[in-house]
Enzyme design. Structure first.
Site, PDB file in Angstrom:
ATOM      1  N   GLU A  97      -9.543 -29.663 -53.708  1.00  0.00           N
ATOM      2  CA  GLU A  97      -8.522 -29.202 -54.651  1.00  0.00           C
ATOM      3  C   GLU A  97      -9.097 -29.023 -56.049  1.00  0.00           C
ATOM      4  OE1 GLU A  97      -5.543 -32.200 -53.941  1.00  0.00           O
ATOM      5  OE2 GLU A  97      -5.431 -31.568 -51.845  1.00  0.00           O
ATOM      6  N   TYR A 127      -2.348 -39.336 -54.965  1.00  0.00           N
ATOM      7  CA  TYR A 127      -2.881 -39.915 -53.733  1.00  0.00           C
ATOM      8  C   TYR A 127      -2.792 -41.437 -53.757  1.00  0.00           C
ATOM      9  CZ  TYR A 127      -4.594 -35.408 -52.137  1.00  0.00           C
ATOM     10  OH  TYR A 127      -4.666 -34.104 -51.694  1.00  0.00           O
ATOM     11  N   PHE A 131       3.675 -20.447 -41.357  1.00  0.00           N
ATOM     12  CA  PHE A 131       4.630 -20.571 -42.453  1.00  0.00           C
ATOM     13  C   PHE A 131       5.412 -21.863 -42.227  1.00  0.00           C
ATOM     14  CE2 PHE A 131       5.040 -15.685 -43.116  1.00  0.00           C
ATOM     15  CZ  PHE A 131       3.806 -15.684 -43.729  1.00  0.00           C
ATOM     16  N   GLY A 132       5.364 -22.774 -43.208  1.00  0.00           N
ATOM     17  CA  GLY A 132       6.042 -24.062 -43.049  1.00  0.00           C
ATOM     18  C   GLY A 132       5.024 -25.141 -42.704  1.00  0.00           C
TER      19      GLY A 132
END
Length: 405
Positions: free
Chosen positions: A140, A98, A396-397
Site C-alpha cells: 500500500e 492494522y 465486484f464486491g
C-alpha cells in the site's frame, strides 16, 4: 516467512481455527464497530456487513494466507495480497489501522477459542497476522507513493460531473473532470476508483467503480458506469448506487480516489491472443481495455465474450461493438438469455465457449462478472488448454474466490 516453530503450531491448529473463523470474525466485527462506530459509518460497506459477505471475505483471506504459509513456506501469495492492497489503497487505509484490527481480532480469537489459545498458539498466529499486515502495508505504501497520496490524508479529490448518460434502465455513465482544474491522474485500463458520498443519515459510504474510459469531452475527463443495485430476497437496495442514480446530475461534485486495481493488461500482452469475457456490469473494465487495444492497433487475435439478460440490458453495447470492430483481428460473441429476433441460436442462454470457432493457442484471458460466470468460463478455458496462470479476473464486491478455488 514463518519460523519453523510457528509453522508447526499453525499447521496443527489450522483446522481448529479454520472451523471457528466465522465465529471469530463475527465477534471481531462486533468488537471493532462497538469501539469504532465511525468505521462502519464511513469506511466499511454497510450492505456487505449486513449480508455477511465482508465477514466471509475476511475469514477466507486469513485462512487462505495461513494455509499458503504452511504449504508453501518459501512463497508469498502476491496475487491475493495485491488485490487486497489495491482495495485498501482506494479506501485510504492507514498503517495504524492494522494495529486496531490486530487488537480486536486477537481479543475475538481468545473469546471464541478460550483455553485452546496457549501462549505458543497466540504467538504463532500473531506471526501470521503481522506477516500479512506488514506485506499489505508495504504494498500500500508503494501504491500511495505512485499516486502522490498520503495514507489517511489526501485520499479524496473533488470531481465535477460534466455529463451523464443513461446506458440502460439500471446503468448510468457519469463523466467526471477534476473540479480544481488540475490534470486528471493517469490510469491503466481495467482499474477502478472509489467514490465517497454523503447519505441522508450523515454516513459517508464508499463504493468502487471501474473506469470505463477516458477522453470523452477532453483528456481530463474520466467516466464510470454505475449499476443501480436493487434489493432481492429481502436484501436492501444498494445505498450508494441508488443515491448516485437518484441524486447526482451534471454540475454536481463527487469525492473520488486515485485509480487502483491490478486487473490490467500486461506489458507482454501486445503480441499474444487475448480473450475478454464479461457478464452484466462486469463489462466496464473491459471496455477500457478494448479502447486501449483498438487505439494501440493490437494485431494478435482478440476474442470478446459477453453475457447479459437481453440486448436492452447490455450496457455500453455500442462501445463493445465499435472497439472490437476497430481491431485487426477482433471477434465478438454476445450471449443473451432473452435475445432479440434473429439472434443466433448458439448464442442464446448462458455464455458457452463451445459456440466459438476456437480459442487460439497461447490465449491470455481476462474475466469480470458474477462468480458463477467466471468459474464456468475458467473451467471451459482450462479444458481448452489455457494455462491457469494466464486466466486473470476481477470480482465486484468482497473477493471470496481466492479462498475457495
Amino acid at each position: 516467512m514463518l519460523s519453523e516453530p510457528s509453522a508447526a503450531t499453525v499447521r496443527a491448529t489450522l483446522p481448529v481455527v479454520g472451523a471457528a473463523i466465522g465465529a471469530i470474525t463475527e465477534r471481531f466485527y462486533d468488537r471493532l464497530f462497538t469501539a469504532h462506530p465511525e468505521l462502519l459509518r464511513d469506511l466499511f460497506n454497510r450492505g456487505n456487513q449486513a449480508a455477511g459477505t465482508q465477514r466471509q471475505a475476511l475469514a477466507g483471506s486469513i485462512a487462505a494466507f495461513a494455509t499458503h504459509l504452511v504449504e508453501h513456506p518459501d512463497e508469498r501469495p502476491d496475487v491475493m495480497l495485491n488485490r487486497i492492497a489495491h482495495k485498501h489503497a482506494s479506501l485510504g487505509v492507514a498503517p495504524d489501522q492494522y494495529e486496531t484490527v490486530h487488537r480486536h481480532l486477537f481479543a475475538a480469537i481468545v473469546e471464541v477459542l478460550g483455553d485452546a489459545v496457549t501462549p505458543e498458539v497466540a504467538a504463532a498466529w500473531d506471526d501470521v497476522y503481522w506477516l500479512m499486515a506488514n506485506a499489505l502495508i508495504a504494498i500500500e505504501a508503494r501504491l500511495y507513493a505512485e499516486q502522490g497520496v498520503t495514507a489517511g490524508e489526501n485520499t479524496w479529490r473533488e470531481w465535477e460531473v460534466v455529463g451523464r448518460v443513461e446506458e440502460t434502465e439500471d446503468v448510468a455513465t457519469f463523466r467526471l473532470r477534476p473540479a480544481d482544474g488540475a490534470p486528471a491522474p493517469g490510469f491503466r485500463p481495467g482499474q477502478y476508483v472509489s467514490v465517497q458520498v454523503r447519505l441522508d443519515d450523515g454516513a459517508r459510504q464508499i463504493r468502487q467503480y471501474s473506469l470505463s474510459g477516458a477522453g470523452h469531452g477532453g483528456l481530463d475527463v474520466r467516466q464510470i458506469c454505475v449499476k443501480r443495485v436493487r434489493g432481492e430476497a429481502g436484501t436492501p437496495d444498494g445505498e450508494v448506487s441508488n443515491h448516485l442514480h437518484a441524486r447526482v446530475r451534471e454540475g454536481d461534485v463527487l469525492r473520488v480516489s486515485a485509480p487502483y486495481g491490478d486487473l490490467v493488461l500486461g506489458e507482454t500482452d501486445a503480441d499474444v491472443p487475448l480473450l475478454l469475457a464479461t457478464a452484466g456490469i462486469g463489462v466496464t473494465p473491459m471496455i477500457a481495455m478494448l479502447e486501449q487495444l483498438a487505439t494501440s492497433g493490437h494485431r494478435a487475435p482478440v476474442t470478446v465474450v459477453h453475457a447479459d439478460r437481453s440486448p436492452a440490458e447490455h450496457a455500453l453495447r455500442a462501445d463493445h461493438e465499435a472497439y472490437t470492430a476497430k481491431l485487426p483481428d477482433g471477434s465478438a460473441y454476445f450471449f443473451y438469455e432473452r435475445p432479440e429476433q434473429g439472434h443466433p441460436a448458439e448464442l442464446t442462454g448462458y455464455a458457452d465457449l463451445a459456440a466459438l470457432p476456437a480459442v487460439p493457442a497461447g490465449t491470455r484471458a481476462y474475466l469480470c462478472g458474477p462468480l458463477p460466470f467466471m468459474r464456468a468460463i475458467r473451467s471451459q478455458l482450462l479444458a481448452r488448454g489455457v494455462a491457469a496462470a494466464d486466466i486473470h479476473y476481477e470480482v465486484f464486491g468482497p473477493d471470496l474466490w481466492l479462498a475457495r478455488s
